[in-house]
Design a protein around this motif. Structure first.
Motif, PDB file in Angstrom:
ATOM      1  N   LEU A 144       0.831  -1.203   0.000  1.00  0.00           N
ATOM      2  CA  LEU A 144       0.000   0.000   0.000  1.00  0.00           C
ATOM      3  C   LEU A 144       0.866   1.254   0.000  1.00  0.00           C
ATOM      4  CD1 LEU A 144      -2.732  -1.071   2.587  1.00  0.00           C
ATOM      5  CD2 LEU A 144      -2.902  -1.062   0.086  1.00  0.00           C
ATOM      6  N   ASN A 145       1.978   1.202   0.704  1.00  0.00           N
ATOM      7  CA  ASN A 145       2.889   2.349   0.710  1.00  0.00           C
ATOM      8  C   ASN A 145       3.460   2.599  -0.679  1.00  0.00           C
ATOM      9  OD1 ASN A 145       2.497   2.553   3.478  1.00  0.00           O
ATOM     10  ND2 ASN A 145       4.328   1.384   3.983  1.00  0.00           N
ATOM     11  N   VAL A 146       3.741   1.523  -1.411  1.00  0.00           N
ATOM     12  CA  VAL A 146       4.252   1.672  -2.778  1.00  0.00           C
ATOM     13  C   VAL A 146       3.221   2.328  -3.671  1.00  0.00           C
ATOM     14  CG1 VAL A 146       5.050   0.442  -4.802  1.00  0.00           C
ATOM     15  CG2 VAL A 146       5.729  -0.313  -2.584  1.00  0.00           C
ATOM     16  N   ILE A 147       1.977   1.911  -3.512  1.00  0.00           N
ATOM     17  CA  ILE A 147       0.911   2.462  -4.352  1.00  0.00           C
ATOM     18  C   ILE A 147       0.839   3.975  -4.184  1.00  0.00           C
ATOM     19  CG2 ILE A 147      -1.597   2.563  -4.611  1.00  0.00           C
ATOM     20  CD1 ILE A 147      -1.676  -0.431  -4.091  1.00  0.00           C
ATOM     21  N   SER A 148       1.026   4.444  -2.968  1.00  0.00           N
ATOM     22  CA  SER A 148       0.981   5.880  -2.716  1.00  0.00           C
ATOM     23  C   SER A 148       2.297   6.564  -3.040  1.00  0.00           C
ATOM     24  CB  SER A 148       0.626   6.126  -1.245  1.00  0.00           C
ATOM     25  OG  SER A 148      -0.668   5.687  -0.963  1.00  0.00           O
ATOM     26  N   SER A 149       3.366   5.796  -3.211  1.00  0.00           N
ATOM     27  CA  SER A 149       4.677   6.417  -3.321  1.00  0.00           C
ATOM     28  C   SER A 149       5.322   6.257  -4.686  1.00  0.00           C
ATOM     29  CB  SER A 149       5.619   5.812  -2.270  1.00  0.00           C
ATOM     30  OG  SER A 149       5.134   6.008  -0.979  1.00  0.00           O
ATOM     31  N   TYR A 150       5.366   5.035  -5.216  1.00  0.00           N
ATOM     32  CA  TYR A 150       6.202   4.772  -6.380  1.00  0.00           C
ATOM     33  C   TYR A 150       5.453   4.324  -7.613  1.00  0.00           C
ATOM     34  CZ  TYR A 150      10.241   5.386  -3.428  1.00  0.00           C
ATOM     35  OH  TYR A 150      11.185   5.924  -2.602  1.00  0.00           O
ATOM     36  N   ASP A 151       4.162   4.047  -7.523  1.00  0.00           N
ATOM     37  CA  ASP A 151       3.423   3.639  -8.706  1.00  0.00           C
ATOM     38  C   ASP A 151       2.763   4.827  -9.381  1.00  0.00           C
ATOM     39  OD1 ASP A 151       4.024   1.026  -9.062  1.00  0.00           O
ATOM     40  OD2 ASP A 151       2.359   0.245  -7.892  1.00  0.00           O
ATOM     41  N   GLN A 152       3.445   5.947  -9.373  1.00  0.00           N
ATOM     42  CA  GLN A 152       2.953   7.102 -10.096  1.00  0.00           C
ATOM     43  C   GLN A 152       3.341   6.970 -11.557  1.00  0.00           C
ATOM     44  OE1 GLN A 152       2.301  10.780  -8.852  1.00  0.00           O
ATOM     45  NE2 GLN A 152       2.492  10.483  -6.651  1.00  0.00           N
ATOM     46  N   SER A 153       2.978   7.958 -12.327  1.00  0.00           N
ATOM     47  CA  SER A 153       3.206   7.961 -13.761  1.00  0.00           C
ATOM     48  C   SER A 153       4.686   7.841 -14.110  1.00  0.00           C
ATOM     49  CB  SER A 153       2.644   9.262 -14.348  1.00  0.00           C
ATOM     50  OG  SER A 153       3.142   9.493 -15.629  1.00  0.00           O
ATOM     51  N   ASN A 154       5.034   6.828 -14.883  1.00  0.00           N
ATOM     52  CA  ASN A 154       6.405   6.737 -15.384  1.00  0.00           C
ATOM     53  C   ASN A 154       6.753   7.932 -16.255  1.00  0.00           C
ATOM     54  OD1 ASN A 154       7.211   4.315 -14.155  1.00  0.00           O
ATOM     55  ND2 ASN A 154       6.352   3.062 -15.798  1.00  0.00           N
ATOM     56  N   GLU A 155       5.760   8.435 -17.001  1.00  0.00           N
ATOM     57  CA  GLU A 155       6.013   9.596 -17.870  1.00  0.00           C
ATOM     58  C   GLU A 155       6.386  10.822 -17.042  1.00  0.00           C
ATOM     59  OE1 GLU A 155       6.263   9.395 -21.182  1.00  0.00           O
ATOM     60  OE2 GLU A 155       5.979   7.259 -20.732  1.00  0.00           O
ATOM     61  N   MET A 156       5.746  10.997 -15.904  1.00  0.00           N
ATOM     62  CA  MET A 156       6.095  12.138 -15.058  1.00  0.00           C
ATOM     63  C   MET A 156       7.539  12.023 -14.576  1.00  0.00           C
ATOM     64  SD  MET A 156       4.688  13.346 -11.351  1.00  0.00           S
ATOM     65  CE  MET A 156       5.701  12.130 -10.526  1.00  0.00           C
ATOM     66  N   HIS A 157       7.944  10.832 -14.136  1.00  0.00           N
ATOM     67  CA  HIS A 157       9.301  10.668 -13.635  1.00  0.00           C
ATOM     68  C   HIS A 157      10.339  10.831 -14.743  1.00  0.00           C
ATOM     69  CE1 HIS A 157       7.079   8.935 -10.209  1.00  0.00           C
ATOM     70  NE2 HIS A 157       8.076   9.431  -9.527  1.00  0.00           N
ATOM     71  N   LYS A 158      10.011  10.381 -15.936  1.00  0.00           N
ATOM     72  CA  LYS A 158      10.921  10.604 -17.059  1.00  0.00           C
ATOM     73  C   LYS A 158      11.150  12.099 -17.290  1.00  0.00           C
ATOM     74  CE  LYS A 158       9.674   6.493 -19.807  1.00  0.00           C
ATOM     75  NZ  LYS A 158       9.003   6.054 -21.060  1.00  0.00           N
ATOM     76  N   ALA A 159      10.143  12.912 -16.975  1.00  0.00           N
ATOM     77  CA  ALA A 159      10.222  14.339 -17.263  1.00  0.00           C
ATOM     78  C   ALA A 159      11.198  15.088 -16.366  1.00  0.00           C
ATOM     79  CB  ALA A 159       8.826  14.966 -17.143  1.00  0.00           C
TER      80      ALA A 159
END
Length: 462
Positions: A154-169
């Motif tokens: 659950l912590n991952v869902i709130s922390s690291y499973d965000q948009s890959n496109e955003m992180h690439k930016a």
């Protein structure tokens, strides 16, 4: 952070979400107490600001604190909604950050962070007794329940499973979501603060590649060795280890989005025969992995382990590494020993970016490694990269501002393109993170340690 528990799920962070939260509930129910809250805070600021200068503007009136001196911080912000005062009095840092995110105040968060840390001893007295009680309770809850196996995903869902496109930016092209290492080639840790004729746009990429190779050298990686990695990120270190040294890498993550993109990047590099990415908790390591690895590496994942699990974490390290000739490198954002506590309360970072995270201290980790291994490791090196991380965060902020748009986020968060207020709140959340953490690391309020361990039979580096 390159975490096993994963990047900061796309929960639909919006004004609507905050409207149903304690922020607006407190604002509405306690509005009659606004004058008292305002006066209490203004009085406290008169005593608290002894370094630098602060101006607060509200409804045409300006309040001034400290003295404007050459070279000191001069911060100005305006209050757009008087609910700000009760929020800060009752909820401290969390109330302040939420006020900024929803637009109740206008300011440059980085300059305010520096001023706060310059006057920390006085500023910490501002929140109320009520806030301190809530802080203590949330600290206990985080310590005991924050990193159970049930909560880890659950912590991952709130922390690291965000948009890959955003992180690439905003990340470097290798997508390292951790501290870079800056050299004189990029002007060092302050090279971004002053114009340089020799600066170039790929400096972050160079600094991140330097960090990866620094870790691999400290781990004494040799061609063909087998590496166990906890916290895959998007696969940058695993790819470089396999490509440069021909190493076989088994790497663990709980982030679905990170695994998906890491697998894709590994295939593109033609390294699928050397790297295996497991969507698995590090505590569930297969029994056949026991004593099979030459090197253990974990980059900024320990923030997600929690004090009740440090010994378990290092027992896994001891279990998978060979009994002789093995090495390990772990890194983590840390608290200096004087600030460390097992009971770390909910604040901006733990509520909106990395839920239930808990920063260790270097000493706590070293002691846990010794207890877990029963002395089967020798501590070889301790490095503090805090200044390097401050610049890394400033670089991420510049790229975020330049590249992250509602259109970029629309694929994963379609409402961002339809609701400008939602996007602005989202944007402010991330900018506050970068400023908040960069100021803390630049002032030594936070540290960033890299620890190197070796088996007792490994000779020291000559």
């Amino acid at each position: 952070m390159d975490s096993v528990s994963g990047p900061p799920i796309l929960h639909a962070f919006s004004l609507k979400t905050l409207a149903s939260s304690s922020y607006y509930l407190i604002s509405r129910s306690l509005s009659p107490f606004t004058p008292l809250a305002r006066n209490t805070i203004l009085t406290a600021l008169q005593r608290a600001i002894v370094v630098g200068y602060l101006e607060i503007e509200e409804s045409g009136e300006t309040y001034q604190f400290g003295r404007p001196e050459k070279g000191s911080n001069h911060v100005r912000f305006s209050v757009k909604n008087e609910a700000f005062w009760t929020q800060v009095l009752l909820r401290g840092d969390l109330g302040f950050s939420e006020a900024y995110m929803v637009g109740d105040i206008e300011l440059d968060p980085e300059t305010l962070g520096n001023l706060w840390l310059d006057n920390e001893s006085g500023m910490t007295r501002i929140p109320s007794i009520f806030n301190r009680a809530i802080t203590a309770l949330s600290g206990l809850s985080n310590a005991f329940f924050g990193q159970t196996r049930a909560n880890a995903r659950l912590n991952v869902i709130s922390s690291y499973d965000q948009s890959n496109e955003m992180h690439k930016a905003f990340l470097s092209k290798d997508m390292m979501f951790s501290c870079a290492l800056w050299s004189d080639e990029e002007g060092g840790i302050h090279g971004d603060l002053h114009p340089r004729p020799d600066s170039h746009p790929a400096e972050l990429e160079a600094a991140q590649l330097r960090k990866i190779h620094h870790v691999l050298r400290k781990a004494r990686v040799q061609p063909g060795q087998r590496i166990f990695e906890v916290g895959t990120g998007w696969g940058a270190l695993a790819i470089e280890a396999a490509r440069t040294y021909g190493c076989e890498v088994d790497t663990f993550t709980l982030s679905i989005e990170q695994k998906k993109l890491a697998d894709e990047r590994i295939r593109e590099a033609g390294l699928e025969g050397l790297i295996r990415v497991y969507l698995m908790d590090y505590r569930e390591v297969p029994p056949e992995f026991e004593k099979k690895f030459d090197v253990f590496i974990s980059i900024e994942m320990l923030e997600h382990v929690g004090p009740k699990h440090y010994v378990t974490y290092f027992k896994i390290m001891d279990k998978v590494l060979k009994s002789s000739g093995a090495t390990a490198v772990v890194t983590s954002v840390t608290f200096p020993e004087s600030r460390y506590s097992e009971y770390q309360a909910e604040d901006f970072m733990r509520k909106y970016i990395w839920p239930h995270s808990c920063l260790p201290s270097a000493t706590v980790l070293i002691n846990a490694a010794n207890v877990a291994s029963q002395g089967r490791f020798t501590l070889e090196g301790v490095e503090n990269h805090g200044g390097h991380y401050a610049r890394t965060l400033r670089e991420w902020d510049r790229r975020f501002v330049a590249n992250v748009t509602p259109e970029l986020l629309a694929k994963d968060l379609p409402n961002m393109a339809e609701d400008p207020a939602m996007f602005e709140t989202f944007r402010r959340k991330w900018r506050y993170l970068f400023a908040y953490a960069a100021a803390g690391l630049a002032h030594g309020y936070l540290t960033d340690h890299m620890l190197t361990f070796i088996r007792p039979d490994v000779p020291p580096i000559q």
